[in-house]
Design a protein around this motif. Structure first.
Motif, PDB file in Angstrom:
ATOM      1  N   LYS B  10       0.838  -1.198   0.000  1.00  0.00           N
ATOM      2  CA  LYS B  10       0.000   0.000   0.000  1.00  0.00           C
ATOM      3  C   LYS B  10       0.874   1.250   0.000  1.00  0.00           C
ATOM      4  N   THR B  14       0.836   3.978  -2.874  1.00  0.00           N
ATOM      5  CA  THR B  14       0.562   5.361  -2.492  1.00  0.00           C
ATOM      6  C   THR B  14       1.599   6.300  -3.092  1.00  0.00           C
ATOM      7  N   TRP B  18       0.652   9.032  -6.012  1.00  0.00           N
ATOM      8  CA  TRP B  18       0.826  10.463  -5.752  1.00  0.00           C
ATOM      9  C   TRP B  18       1.799  11.093  -6.730  1.00  0.00           C
ATOM     10  N   PHE B  25      -0.774  16.867 -12.683  1.00  0.00           N
ATOM     11  CA  PHE B  25      -1.344  18.135 -12.233  1.00  0.00           C
ATOM     12  C   PHE B  25      -0.337  19.282 -12.326  1.00  0.00           C
TER      13      PHE B  25
ATOM     14  N   LEU C  90      -3.236   3.934 -15.585  1.00  0.00           N
ATOM     15  CA  LEU C  90      -3.619   4.836 -14.490  1.00  0.00           C
ATOM     16  C   LEU C  90      -4.837   4.321 -13.744  1.00  0.00           C
ATOM     17  N   LEU C  93      -3.913   1.507 -11.554  1.00  0.00           N
ATOM     18  CA  LEU C  93      -3.171   2.023 -10.398  1.00  0.00           C
ATOM     19  C   LEU C  93      -4.128   2.637  -9.386  1.00  0.00           C
ATOM     20  N   MET C  96      -6.293   0.523  -7.083  1.00  0.00           N
ATOM     21  CA  MET C  96      -5.700  -0.189  -5.948  1.00  0.00           C
ATOM     22  C   MET C  96      -5.877   0.666  -4.691  1.00  0.00           C
ATOM     23  N   PRO C  97      -5.914   0.018  -3.537  1.00  0.00           N
ATOM     24  CA  PRO C  97      -6.091   0.808  -2.327  1.00  0.00           C
ATOM     25  C   PRO C  97      -4.814   1.573  -1.984  1.00  0.00           C
ATOM     26  N   PHE C  98      -4.932   2.858  -1.744  1.00  0.00           N
ATOM     27  CA  PHE C  98      -3.789   3.651  -1.248  1.00  0.00           C
ATOM     28  C   PHE C  98      -4.325   4.868  -0.508  1.00  0.00           C
ATOM     29  N   TRP C  99      -3.441   5.518   0.203  1.00  0.00           N
ATOM     30  CA  TRP C  99      -3.871   6.664   1.009  1.00  0.00           C
ATOM     31  C   TRP C  99      -4.070   7.897   0.143  1.00  0.00           C
ATOM     32  N   GLY C 100      -5.155   8.569   0.316  1.00  0.00           N
ATOM     33  CA  GLY C 100      -5.399   9.816  -0.409  1.00  0.00           C
ATOM     34  C   GLY C 100      -5.973   9.603  -1.795  1.00  0.00           C
ATOM     35  N   ILE C 103      -7.888  12.572  -3.332  1.00  0.00           N
ATOM     36  CA  ILE C 103      -7.090  13.732  -3.755  1.00  0.00           C
ATOM     37  C   ILE C 103      -6.366  13.423  -5.065  1.00  0.00           C
ATOM     38  N   VAL C 104      -5.756  12.246  -5.146  1.00  0.00           N
ATOM     39  CA  VAL C 104      -5.020  11.889  -6.363  1.00  0.00           C
ATOM     40  C   VAL C 104      -5.968  11.865  -7.557  1.00  0.00           C
ATOM     41  N   ARG C 105      -7.138  11.345  -7.314  1.00  0.00           N
ATOM     42  CA  ARG C 105      -8.141  11.282  -8.373  1.00  0.00           C
ATOM     43  C   ARG C 105      -8.427  12.682  -8.916  1.00  0.00           C
ATOM     44  N   VAL C 106      -8.578  13.628  -7.998  1.00  0.00           N
ATOM     45  CA  VAL C 106      -8.843  15.001  -8.387  1.00  0.00           C
ATOM     46  C   VAL C 106      -7.670  15.571  -9.183  1.00  0.00           C
ATOM     47  N   LEU C 107      -6.435  15.287  -8.726  1.00  0.00           N
ATOM     48  CA  LEU C 107      -5.253  15.791  -9.428  1.00  0.00           C
ATOM     49  C   LEU C 107      -5.216  15.250 -10.852  1.00  0.00           C
ATOM     50  N   VAL C 108      -5.543  13.985 -11.006  1.00  0.00           N
ATOM     51  CA  VAL C 108      -5.456  13.354 -12.320  1.00  0.00           C
ATOM     52  C   VAL C 108      -6.535  13.884 -13.266  1.00  0.00           C
ATOM     53  N   ILE C 109      -7.706  14.161 -12.711  1.00  0.00           N
ATOM     54  CA  ILE C 109      -8.806  14.591 -13.568  1.00  0.00           C
ATOM     55  C   ILE C 109      -8.664  16.053 -13.996  1.00  0.00           C
ATOM     56  N   LEU C 172     -10.719   8.356 -16.195  1.00  0.00           N
ATOM     57  CA  LEU C 172     -11.940   8.421 -15.395  1.00  0.00           C
ATOM     58  C   LEU C 172     -12.959   7.371 -15.856  1.00  0.00           C
TER      59      LEU C 172
END
Lengths: 333, 276, 290
Positions: B10, B14, B18, B25, C90, C93, C96-100, C103-109, C172
């Motif tokens: 994980k 992560t 990121w 972005f 993407l 990726l 998969m479960p990860f922290w945040g 937020i990452v989704r928003v950055l990518v979109i 997306l």
């Protein structure tokens, strides 16, 4: 008042004649159940009465007035839908008040009526909730409440209990029957479940392929089914229907014996068979017996019968309990 | 599959996710950072720029020298105006196709969609000449009209897929309860459809806001929206990095925020319900 | 299933949309077809005359036209390749479960919401510019010669810019599709003894195929019409290196003011788009029944 008369009502969708032609009189205050297998046209018939579908021909009279061309709202009927069809964005109170609001009643009087209906239906403590926060049974009651406040000429129920679990279904059955006793308003109830039909109806209308097979009181239908279809449809477990030499010997094409009218013995009887499954219900035992030449027959025996898979038994119909049907399927008197 | 995931993997996922998110972005982040520096600092090397003092002078310059507000208002009027108009025309159409479907409904929907597939250049000349003759060139009215027509098929499609999800029995119940067609629409349909209508509005405002073919062709200054205004920075003599950054930041910020709200609807709207 | 009354009301409510879209589609299109058969130049003050197929002949034999078709194809295929491959990776990726995740989704979109003129200009000036761009600064930092993207590899640069805008869309949609994978189906396959890899190839890939098709069809429609990005970066150049069909039609009609030839080009673009649209419509139409 709520006398409804259908005269030669027909309905077709394109080339499909869903209702070939129906004549039916529903007396004021009667609890009438339309019952039949799925696709028999019972829901369509109800929707024709409601005005949600146009009739292809024929007339529908409500309280002596021709209502065939009236829009649903003008017919003075209320309907409870299978999915309850509650307005998800309104609270329970607003849901119940909606028809009154549409009728232009002032808010105060409408609120009073809604509260009264809620009291009858045990909904008082849920008035501010939205339908999404209610259980199936509560939603069902809200739908009924919405119908009650209109004080309609008749209530129409379209399979209202089919989305509830078995226990709740039993309760709601009682509640609706009680409601009918209290309100004494005409109710038309559509179901595919013959148990609901038997337990609730004053008058049952059995439908098949858009045709009325028989109209009568529950016991009428049970004791004197007019034809093979009604005989097989009313009563649970199903009536045993036999053809062949045994039927001819009694001057019929088909004979029918209800499972509860069949005597069972381990020593002697009319038909010899082997028990395939014994369903023990405690109060009763349903025995499924493989009879030579007739296939599977069902027998309803007492709860204390000690028979199981593989046992050889003898079956005989009780005197005077054999139904006889002619070649056209109609009962022979 | 959460059960088979170890903390280790994980952590790796992560970091990877990121990193990718940041890279994608980054251009947006960069114009945001650049917009807070002077023109001179903006063209320095990246680290030198970040080290230089922060200022809002680019924002002020865009406003005073280029009258940014006018273009912004044009964008607002054109995108909101064309979307609202398309909704007013499209709601009744979507309603009837969803609840009173006929044999031809499917064909009609497909035909409406096909208008969307027509390349704009195929009708560019008649539209341009027509606008010229009628005096609609470089007017908000003209662009609102075009925008409405561009939005209409998407609006109808999105609304149609939302309306389809409202059970027909509820509308029949309303009819039984004595609601007229009007009160059926006002009291039952509209409140239930409101979330769908809102997302349709949001997505179409976004699409109109970013529309950059007709706005570039049919406007010059009076009715020019932000797409056209930003395009004016492409001329070498008009190129100012900090100002371009400030103008761009202000042009995309409202849409980014709206876009985050409409992520889910975006998929549905842009695939015409084919992916949900 | 409804009453006569509501059916009539329904017809009235559909009518405005149908009429408007009909006018919007037919009137200008017929006019364009009409113009395409005329010798009609806005700068020449003589009455336009019938030209037959001259405009089409002129357009189709113009070397720029063939080049513009190739450029259009290059942009469509290039962007499709990057966005579909990148989008699948993407989406996998991000599924998969990860922290945040949010937020990452928003950055990518985010890039999808940037207006075309902004993204084109930002890439052109802030990143690809050979003097002041980020890439030039990095190259200089590494002791390399800065690369002038838009003059030395103009088409590739534009493909890159457009791909950046459309990658979020593909991601997306593919992510949404991945998330709608039936969990019980996966578990059933696991009970049946399917390995992670065979679950991916037998369940996930067929499930994604539909979403990929949708991505390809819808992007193609938009990519055939890419305009603003070219308009503000290269203006179709250097020379005609980045002139697409859309851009060529624009040049013919509103820069050279040759309405006849421009219209002929427009009609050719319509025909090409319709070929793509035909497949797109069949695809979307099938989903209507489901």
């Amino acid at each position: 008042m709520g006398k409804i008369v259908l005269k030669s009502v027909r309905k077709s969708f394109g080339d499909v004649h869903v209702i070939p032609s129906v004549d039916l009189t529903i007396e004021n205050g009667e609890f009438v159940v339309f019952v039949g297998p799925s696709g028999c046209g019972k829901s369509t018939l109800l929707r024709l009465i409601a005005g949600l579908e146009d009739t292809s021909s024929g007339t529908i009279e409500i309280d002596g007035k021709d209502a065939t061309a009236l829009p649903p709202a003008k017919r003075g009927l209320a309907m409870v839908f299978q999915s309850y069809a509650l307005y998800p964005h309104m609270t329970v109170r607003k849901n119940i008040m909606f028809p009154l609001k549409m009728a232009g009643m002032d808010i105060e009087a409408a609120t009073k009526k809604a509260d009264a209906a809620a009291k009858v239906l045990n909904l008082t403590s849920y008035m501010e909730r939205k339908p999404g926060q209610l259980s199936g049974g509560q939603r069902q009651r809200v739908a009924i409440g919405r119908a009650i406040v209109r004080e309609p000429a008749a209530f129409l129920f379209d399979e209202p209990l089919s989305n509830l679990d078995a226990a709740l279904r039993g309760n709601m059955r009682l509640e609706i029957t009680e409601l009918h006793h209290t309100l004494k308003t005409t109710m038309i109830y559509v179901t595919h479940d013959q148990v609901e039909a038997m337990t609730m109806a004053d008058k049952i209308v059995v439908l098949q392929a858009g045709n009325i097979e028989q109209v009568g009181s529950p016991l009428d239908l049970y004791n004197h089914p007019a034809n093979v279809f009604v005989a097989g449809f009313i009563g649970s477990p199903r009536m045993n229907l036999l053809t062949g030499a045994d039927a001819q010997a009694m001057g019929a094409t088909t004979i029918g014996v209800r499972p509860e009218h069949m005597d069972i013995s381990t020593s002697a009887g009319k038909w010899k068979g082997v028990v395939s499954v014994a369903e023990l219900l405690g109060s009763d035992t349903f025995l499924h017996v493989n009879v030579e030449g007739h296939g599977s027959m069902t027998v309803r025996a007492g709860g204390d019968v000690n028979l199981r898979h593989g046992d050889t038994v003898y079956l005989s119909p009780q005197d005077g309990k054999v139904h006889r049907f002619g070649a056209d399927g109609k009962a022979i008197a | 599959m959460a059960r088979s995931t170890t903390t280790n993997s994980k952590v790796i996922v992560t970091i990877g996710a990121w990193l990718v998110g940041f890279l994608i972005f980054f251009p947006i982040l960069w114009i945001f950072l650049m917009s807070f520096h002077t023109e001179g600092d903006a063209i320095k090397s990246p680290f030198a720029m970040l080290a230089s003092p922060w200022t809002t002078e680019a924002y002020q310059a865009v406003q005073t020298q280029n009258s940014y507000g006018k273009f912004f208002m044009n964008s607002v009027v054109i995108s909101v105006g064309s979307t609202v108009l398309a909704l007013i025309i499209g709601i009744p159409a979507a309603w009837s196709m969803a609840f009173v479907p006929g044999k031809k409904t499917k064909d009609l929907l497909m035909w409406m969609l096909s208008t969307k597939m027509m390349p704009a250049v195929g009708v560019l000349i008649p539209m341009y000449l027509g606008f010229k003759v009628t005096g609609l060139l470089d007017t908000r009215t003209g662009l609102v009209a075009i925008g409405t027509l561009i939005n209409l098929p998407i609006v109808i499609w999105m609304l149609y897929t939302y309306f389809k999800e409202i059970p027909g029995e509820i509308l029949e119940a309303a009819r039984m309860d004595g609601a007229s067609l009007t009160s059926e629409i006002i009291h039952v349909l509209t409140p239930m459809a409101l979330p769908g209508i809102a997302s349709t509005l949001l997505l179409n405002v976004i699409l109109s806001w970013n529309e950059a073919f007709w706005s570039l062709q049919l406007t010059t200054s009076d009715a020019a929206p932000l797409t056209q205004f930003i395009a004016s920075f492409s001329a070498p003599e008009g190129l100012f990095y900090a100002k371009l950054s400030a103008a761009s930041t202000m042009a995309i910020a409202p849409i980014l925020i709206m876009g985050w709200f409409s992520q889910k609807q975006l998929v549905r709207g842009l695939t015409f319900g084919a992916v949900k | 299933m409804a009453t006569q009354h509501s059916r009539i009301a329904a017809r009235f409510m559909v009518a405005p949309s149908v009429v408007l879209l009909f006018l919007w589609m037919i009137v200008p299109l017929v006019t364009t077809i009409y113009f395409s058969f005329l010798d009609y130049k806005l700068l020449v003050p003589k009455p336009s005359t019938w030209a037959g197929f001259d405009n089409y002949y002129y357009f189709l034999t113009d070397r720029t036209f063939l080049a513009s078709i190739l450029h259009t194809l290059a942009i469509v295929l290039g962007v499709l390749f990057i966005t579909v491959v990148g989008g699948i990776l993407l989406a996998l990726l991000m599924n998969m479960p990860f922290w945040g995740q949010g937020i990452v989704r928003v950055l990518v979109i985010a890039p999808f919401f940037v207006m075309p003129t902004v993204s084109a200009l930002v890439w052109k000036n802030m990143f690809m510019n050979p003097v002041n761009g980020m890439f030039a600064h990095i190259a200089k930092g590494l002791g390399l010669q800065p690369f002038d993207f838009l003059s030395q590899a103009p088409l590739l640069s534009i493909i890159g810019i457009v791909a950046w805008q459309w990658l979020p869309f593909a991601t997306l949609i593919l992510l949404t599709s991945l998330q709608s994978l039936d969990g019980e189906q996966q578990e059933a396959a696991e009970m049946d003894g399917a390995s992670v890899l065979s679950r991916f190839f037998y369940l996930t890939v067929p499930h994604l195929t539909r979403a990929v098709t949708v991505v390809i069809l819808i992007q193609t429609i938009f990519l055939l019409a890419v305009f603003a990005e070219i308009f503000v970066t290269t203006s179709g150049g250097p020379g005609t290196a980045t002139t697409t069909i859309s851009y060529l039609v624009y040049i013919q009609s509103l820069v050279k003011y040759d309405v006849g030839a421009g219209s002929a080009g427009g009609i050719i673009a319509v025909i090409l788009a319709n070929i793509v649209a035909f497949f797109a419509m069949r695809m979307i139409g099938k989903n209507l029944d489901a």
